[in-house]
Scaffold this motif. Structure first.
Motif, PDB file in Angstrom:
ATOM      1  N   GLN A  34       0.877   0.392   6.771  1.00  0.00           N
ATOM      2  CA  GLN A  34       1.142  -0.586   7.820  1.00  0.00           C
ATOM      3  C   GLN A  34      -0.062  -0.667   8.763  1.00  0.00           C
ATOM      4  OE1 GLN A  34       5.877  -0.670   8.327  1.00  0.00           O
ATOM      5  NE2 GLN A  34       4.963   1.152   9.218  1.00  0.00           N
ATOM      6  N   ILE A  35      -0.079  -1.701   9.599  1.00  0.00           N
ATOM      7  CA  ILE A  35      -1.187  -1.922  10.528  1.00  0.00           C
ATOM      8  C   ILE A  35      -0.626  -2.061  11.937  1.00  0.00           C
ATOM      9  CG2 ILE A  35      -3.163  -3.368  11.115  1.00  0.00           C
ATOM     10  CD1 ILE A  35      -3.340  -4.235   8.226  1.00  0.00           C
ATOM     11  N   TYR A  36      -1.217  -1.312  12.874  1.00  0.00           N
ATOM     12  CA  TYR A  36      -0.789  -1.296  14.272  1.00  0.00           C
ATOM     13  C   TYR A  36      -1.950  -1.685  15.187  1.00  0.00           C
ATOM     14  CZ  TYR A  36       3.062   1.608  12.458  1.00  0.00           C
ATOM     15  OH  TYR A  36       4.134   2.083  11.751  1.00  0.00           O
ATOM     16  N   ASP A  37      -1.633  -2.131  16.403  1.00  0.00           N
ATOM     17  CA  ASP A  37      -2.697  -2.399  17.374  1.00  0.00           C
ATOM     18  C   ASP A  37      -3.001  -1.124  18.164  1.00  0.00           C
ATOM     19  OD1 ASP A  37      -0.778  -2.156  19.436  1.00  0.00           O
ATOM     20  OD2 ASP A  37      -1.537  -3.918  20.505  1.00  0.00           O
ATOM     21  N   ARG A  38      -3.863  -1.216  19.171  1.00  0.00           N
ATOM     22  CA  ARG A  38      -4.298  -0.024  19.905  1.00  0.00           C
ATOM     23  C   ARG A  38      -3.166   0.613  20.715  1.00  0.00           C
ATOM     24  NH1 ARG A  38      -8.903  -0.466  21.854  1.00  0.00           N
ATOM     25  NH2 ARG A  38      -8.842   1.099  23.493  1.00  0.00           N
ATOM     26  N   HIS A  39      -2.096  -0.141  20.967  1.00  0.00           N
ATOM     27  CA  HIS A  39      -0.954   0.394  21.711  1.00  0.00           C
ATOM     28  C   HIS A  39       0.213   0.726  20.778  1.00  0.00           C
ATOM     29  CE1 HIS A  39      -3.109  -0.659  25.311  1.00  0.00           C
ATOM     30  NE2 HIS A  39      -3.145  -1.933  24.984  1.00  0.00           N
ATOM     31  N   ASP A  40      -0.096   0.835  19.483  1.00  0.00           N
ATOM     32  CA  ASP A  40       0.894   1.180  18.452  1.00  0.00           C
ATOM     33  C   ASP A  40       1.983   0.123  18.283  1.00  0.00           C
ATOM     34  OD1 ASP A  40      -0.347   3.531  17.595  1.00  0.00           O
ATOM     35  OD2 ASP A  40       0.587   4.706  19.197  1.00  0.00           O
ATOM     36  N   SER A  41       1.675  -1.108  18.614  1.00  0.00           N
ATOM     37  CA  SER A  41       2.587  -2.212  18.286  1.00  0.00           C
ATOM     38  C   SER A  41       2.370  -2.581  16.822  1.00  0.00           C
ATOM     39  CB  SER A  41       2.301  -3.430  19.172  1.00  0.00           C
ATOM     40  OG  SER A  41       2.589  -3.146  20.516  1.00  0.00           O
ATOM     41  N   LEU A  42       3.470  -2.708  16.074  1.00  0.00           N
ATOM     42  CA  LEU A  42       3.385  -2.996  14.649  1.00  0.00           C
ATOM     43  C   LEU A  42       2.949  -4.444  14.430  1.00  0.00           C
ATOM     44  CD1 LEU A  42       3.858  -1.990  11.750  1.00  0.00           C
ATOM     45  CD2 LEU A  42       6.240  -2.756  11.976  1.00  0.00           C
ATOM     46  N   HIS A  71     -16.245  -2.121  15.297  1.00  0.00           N
ATOM     47  CA  HIS A  71     -15.251  -1.860  14.254  1.00  0.00           C
ATOM     48  C   HIS A  71     -13.850  -2.146  14.773  1.00  0.00           C
ATOM     49  CE1 HIS A  71     -16.018   1.874  16.495  1.00  0.00           C
ATOM     50  NE2 HIS A  71     -14.746   2.183  16.282  1.00  0.00           N
ATOM     51  N   PHE A  72     -12.954  -2.447  13.830  1.00  0.00           N
ATOM     52  CA  PHE A  72     -11.564  -2.772  14.143  1.00  0.00           C
ATOM     53  C   PHE A  72     -10.644  -1.561  14.066  1.00  0.00           C
ATOM     54  CE2 PHE A  72     -13.246  -6.843  12.734  1.00  0.00           C
ATOM     55  CZ  PHE A  72     -12.682  -7.740  13.631  1.00  0.00           C
ATOM     56  N   VAL A  73     -10.942  -0.614  13.186  1.00  0.00           N
ATOM     57  CA  VAL A  73     -10.019   0.494  12.922  1.00  0.00           C
ATOM     58  C   VAL A  73     -10.473   1.729  13.692  1.00  0.00           C
ATOM     59  CG1 VAL A  73      -9.068   2.017  11.159  1.00  0.00           C
ATOM     60  CG2 VAL A  73      -9.372  -0.413  10.670  1.00  0.00           C
ATOM     61  N   ARG A  74      -9.663   2.126  14.644  1.00  0.00           N
ATOM     62  CA  ARG A  74      -9.982   3.304  15.465  1.00  0.00           C
ATOM     63  C   ARG A  74      -9.351   4.575  14.909  1.00  0.00           C
ATOM     64  NH1 ARG A  74      -6.343   3.291  20.824  1.00  0.00           N
ATOM     65  NH2 ARG A  74      -8.327   3.956  21.697  1.00  0.00           N
ATOM     66  N   ALA A  91       2.313   6.850  -0.849  1.00  0.00           N
ATOM     67  CA  ALA A  91       2.204   5.692   0.041  1.00  0.00           C
ATOM     68  C   ALA A  91       0.798   5.578   0.614  1.00  0.00           C
ATOM     69  CB  ALA A  91       3.221   5.806   1.174  1.00  0.00           C
ATOM     70  N   GLY A  92       0.375   4.336   0.898  1.00  0.00           N
ATOM     71  CA  GLY A  92      -0.911   4.095   1.527  1.00  0.00           C
ATOM     72  C   GLY A  92      -0.920   4.587   2.968  1.00  0.00           C
ATOM     73  N   GLN A  93      -2.106   4.778   3.492  1.00  0.00           N
ATOM     74  CA  GLN A  93      -2.243   5.243   4.873  1.00  0.00           C
ATOM     75  C   GLN A  93      -2.197   4.060   5.839  1.00  0.00           C
ATOM     76  OE1 GLN A  93      -4.992   8.721   5.579  1.00  0.00           O
ATOM     77  NE2 GLN A  93      -5.884   7.983   3.671  1.00  0.00           N
ATOM     78  N   ASP A  94      -1.655   4.288   7.016  1.00  0.00           N
ATOM     79  CA  ASP A  94      -1.589   3.251   8.048  1.00  0.00           C
ATOM     80  C   ASP A  94      -2.949   3.089   8.720  1.00  0.00           C
ATOM     81  OD1 ASP A  94       1.108   3.038   7.511  1.00  0.00           O
ATOM     82  OD2 ASP A  94       1.713   4.363   9.159  1.00  0.00           O
ATOM     83  N   LEU A  95      -3.187   1.883   9.227  1.00  0.00           N
ATOM     84  CA  LEU A  95      -4.381   1.600  10.016  1.00  0.00           C
ATOM     85  C   LEU A  95      -3.969   1.379  11.471  1.00  0.00           C
ATOM     86  CD1 LEU A  95      -6.370  -0.942   7.786  1.00  0.00           C
ATOM     87  CD2 LEU A  95      -6.531   1.557   7.809  1.00  0.00           C
ATOM     88  N   HIS A  96      -4.679   2.037  12.369  1.00  0.00           N
ATOM     89  CA  HIS A  96      -4.461   1.846  13.800  1.00  0.00           C
ATOM     90  C   HIS A  96      -5.695   1.131  14.354  1.00  0.00           C
ATOM     91  CE1 HIS A  96      -0.856   4.452  14.025  1.00  0.00           C
ATOM     92  NE2 HIS A  96      -1.431   5.034  12.979  1.00  0.00           N
ATOM     93  N   LEU A  97      -5.498  -0.129  14.738  1.00  0.00           N
ATOM     94  CA  LEU A  97      -6.616  -0.958  15.161  1.00  0.00           C
ATOM     95  C   LEU A  97      -6.953  -0.733  16.634  1.00  0.00           C
ATOM     96  CD1 LEU A  97      -5.777  -4.401  13.480  1.00  0.00           C
ATOM     97  CD2 LEU A  97      -6.778  -2.340  12.470  1.00  0.00           C
ATOM     98  N   SER A  98      -8.168  -1.138  16.985  1.00  0.00           N
ATOM     99  CA  SER A  98      -8.586  -1.112  18.387  1.00  0.00           C
ATOM    100  C   SER A  98      -8.196  -2.397  19.103  1.00  0.00           C
ATOM    101  CB  SER A  98     -10.104  -0.917  18.469  1.00  0.00           C
ATOM    102  OG  SER A  98     -10.781  -1.915  17.723  1.00  0.00           O
ATOM    103  N   PRO A 129     -11.919   6.787  13.271  1.00  0.00           N
ATOM    104  CA  PRO A 129     -12.540   5.726  12.468  1.00  0.00           C
ATOM    105  C   PRO A 129     -13.426   6.337  11.391  1.00  0.00           C
ATOM    106  CG  PRO A 129     -13.711   5.974  14.534  1.00  0.00           C
ATOM    107  CD  PRO A 129     -12.538   6.910  14.593  1.00  0.00           C
ATOM    108  N   LEU A 130     -13.937   5.512  10.500  1.00  0.00           N
ATOM    109  CA  LEU A 130     -14.874   5.996   9.487  1.00  0.00           C
ATOM    110  C   LEU A 130     -16.112   6.577  10.151  1.00  0.00           C
ATOM    111  CD1 LEU A 130     -14.613   3.032   6.940  1.00  0.00           C
ATOM    112  CD2 LEU A 130     -13.511   5.275   6.784  1.00  0.00           C
TER     113      LEU A 130
END
Length: 613
Positions: free
Chosen positions: A56-64, A472-475, A229-236, A483-484
């Motif tokens: 799944q993908i979330y924003d910087r405040h963990d909103s889905l 970068h987008f993924v924190r 399962a795939g890993q989640d991404l937490h975006l900035s 991030p990477l």
């Protein structure tokens, strides 16, 4: 003698034990073979690939932002198809017979033994109708998978989309373990982080009788492999700020990019016009994609990464820093506003130092600054002197991350252009150009081209006094929360870090000073000092483009923002108030009611009607 006799009994015992084990193994294999024969008479052993739950993908405040929902496909295994009543099958599925023939032909080409999709994304009603009758059609079955569901109406250009893997991708070794009908990230973050989001496939063996009815898992469980399962991404990305930025530029063409200078994290990434990410999912998505592709406003075009513009007067900051580094000017150096060199757009006080020159955006001043940086008497030949100086200038400018890909975690980033001596040699001929040929570079015009992301990064670099982290987008990835590695590395410019402090006061005067060209971006009434620079980009095909770049608070930067609004005239009246609203929303969490008029101006006003340079 007794010793030898004892050894003989030991050897005989070993041989006897081996014989018993061998006989037992043969008996086991015979029983297993018999059970397979019985199963073959009654059931078929089918290998089913278990698609893992996509991260799944979330924003910087963990909103889905992005999740998964189950969908169902009708698939076919050609080897198992027996005496197909095509007419009845097509009546059941409402599938044109020609589509059935094409689908079966494609399935046989791919594999006679592995399932291929015939109809994807079945509705609940279609599923109920088909599922009840599939027992009459061996080789056809329903296969469940997870499809992307978007909890946001924004950020489509960055998120990208997931679609069925194409035949071309299936030919690549990178996708060797994928099957027709599998989902794969096609663009954006979904594509860049495909292996992270996808996880690892599993395999389950199930018994299916001659009528295609599932009889449950095969008891030889040692053949099953569990999916991971795939890993989640937490975006900035700040989802609220993103939605606000897209609202501001609705109906416009342009971009907004906001970064956290301290980390390189992307806070806001607006490409206008935009579209909702859900548009490219589900049935009919192919038709909707073609509609977007044919739209003359090009909503699929990722402007922050792919649109390159001359940066206009914002680029004067870079030229000033290069000249300071070369020692050809000092912070107190003044040049006359000599309009016989280049036109200046408005009357202003004498640019006796760098702060006044930046505040007033004096074109003749910066013409002379770059001339001093390029023509340094390195050769008696004037053409060669310009050639040598421009080569050194280009190298220093590129250290700001210009003219090269910054390495953002997206695949479609453009390099832009910082022209070199070789560039002009090819266009005009060796020793057939000089500074007067390229002087427009001094004010950010001419052949130079940068992206919105690059401009935001330049401001982040100035905010950091000489270094940046690749945007970068993924924190954070999965449980690791980082991030990477390449996004944790500092990149320094060729400019001494001690020199950046000399341009920042002039940038503050642009916004907060009396008569500054960026006054409509000011947040001084809230105690926040903004350092910025306006730009008006000449456009031969219509009204000029408006641009503005800034960071705030000036003494402790938390956001750097760059705004391009196409065909909107002066930077001070379109891009500057837009950037001011973005910074206010991020730093204060809301926009004051008294500033709402600027929202209406950006969204509905005639932006070319008035303003400053």
């Amino acid at each position: 003698m007794q010793y030898l006799e004892g050894r003989r009994y030991v050897v005989l015992a070993i041989f006897l034990l081996v014989g018993v084990l061998f006989a037992g193994r043969l008996f086991y294999l015979q029983v297993l073979d018999d059970s397979y024969k019985v199963a073959a008479d009654r059931n078929t052993l089918q290998r089913q690939v278990q698609i893992p739950y996509r991260g799944q993908i979330y924003d910087r405040h963990d909103s889905l932002l992005v999740t998964n929902t189950p969908v169902f496909d009708l698939v076919v295994v050609p080897r198992e198809v027996k005496r197909l009543d095509s007419l009845r099958f097509c009546q059941l599925t409402q599938m044109p017979i020609e589509d059935l023939r094409l689908g079966l032909r494609a399935a046989k080409i791919y594999s006679r033994n592995r399932p291929s999709p015939l109809i994807q994304n079945l509705s609940t009603r279609e599923l109920a109708t088909i599922d009840d009758m599939l027992g009459d059609f061996p080789g056809f079955r329903i296969q469940a998978r997870m499809a992307r569901t978007y909890k946001t109406e924004n950020l489509a250009h960055a998120l990208g989309y997931v679609g069925s893997i194409t035949p071309k991708l299936l030919e690549s070794s990178k996708f060797a373990h994928y099957q027709p009908g599998d989902n794969v990230g096609i663009s954006g973050l979904e594509s860049y982080y495909e292996s992270t989001l996808m996880g690892q496939r599993g395999v389950q063996y199930r018994l299916v009788n001659v009528r295609g009815v599932d009889k449950g898992p095969f008891h030889g469980g040692q053949y099953d492999t569990l999916s991971v399962a795939g890993q989640d991404l937490h975006l900035s990305i700040d989802a609220s700020l993103q939605a606000y930025g897209e609202k501001l530029l609705a109906g416009r063409r342009g971009s907004i990019v906001a970064l956290d200078p301290k980390t390189g994290e992307i806070l806001c990434f607006v490409s206008a016009p935009h579209y909702e990410p859900q548009v490219l999912t589900g049935q009919g998505s192919g038709n909707r994609y073609m509609d977007l592709l044919r739209n003359p406003d090009r909503p699929l075009f990722d402007r922050p990464l792919m649109a390159t513009y001359p940066p206009g007067s914002v680029f004067k900051l870079v030229n000033e820093l290069v000249a300071l580094q070369l020692g050809v000017v000092t912070p107190g150096t003044g040049f006359p506003c000599n309009q016989s060199l280049i036109h200046c757009t408005h009357r202003h006080e004498y640019p006796s130092n760098v702060n006044i020159a930046i505040k007033q955006s004096c074109n003749p001043y910066f013409y002379q600054v770059m001339r001093a940086a390029v023509l340094r008497g390195q050769s008696r030949n004037g053409f060669e002197d310009a050639r040598l100086g421009l080569g050194q200038w280009q190298k220093m400018v590129k250290s700001f991350g210009l003219g090269e890909k910054l390495g953002v975690d997206m695949s479609q980033e453009k390099r832009g252009l910082i022209p070199s001596p070789d560039y002009y040699d090819k266009r005009l001929g060796y020793h057939r150009w000089n500074y007067k040929t390229v002087y427009s570079l001094s004010i950010g015009q001419g052949e130079i081209g940068i992206t919105g992301l690059q401009m935001a990064n330049v401001l982040a670099t100035i905010a950091n006094h000489g270094y940046y982290y690749a945007p970068h987008f993924v924190r954070g990835i999965g449980a690791v929360g980082q991030p990477l590695a390449q996004f944790r590395e500092r990149h320094y410019t060729a400019i001494d870090t001690s020199l950046f402090k000399y341009v920042i006061p002039g940038m503050q005067a642009v916004v907060d000073g009396r008569g500054g060209t960026g006054e409509f971006a000011s947040l001084a009434q809230y105690g926040i000092s903004v350092a910025g620079k306006t730009g008006t980009v000449q456009n031969a095909h219509g009204p000029d483009h408006s641009t503005f770049a800034a960071f705030a608070p000036a003494n402790n930067p938390k956001i750097a923002v760059a705004v391009f609004i196409e065909n909107s005239g002066f930077g001070g009246t379109a891009a500057a108030p837009c950037a001011g609203l973005i910074m206010e929303h991020y730093l204060r969490g809301h926009v004051a009611p008294s500033r709402k008029r600027w929202e209406n101006w950006i969204m509905y006003g005639d932006l070319t009607r008035r303003g400053h340079h």
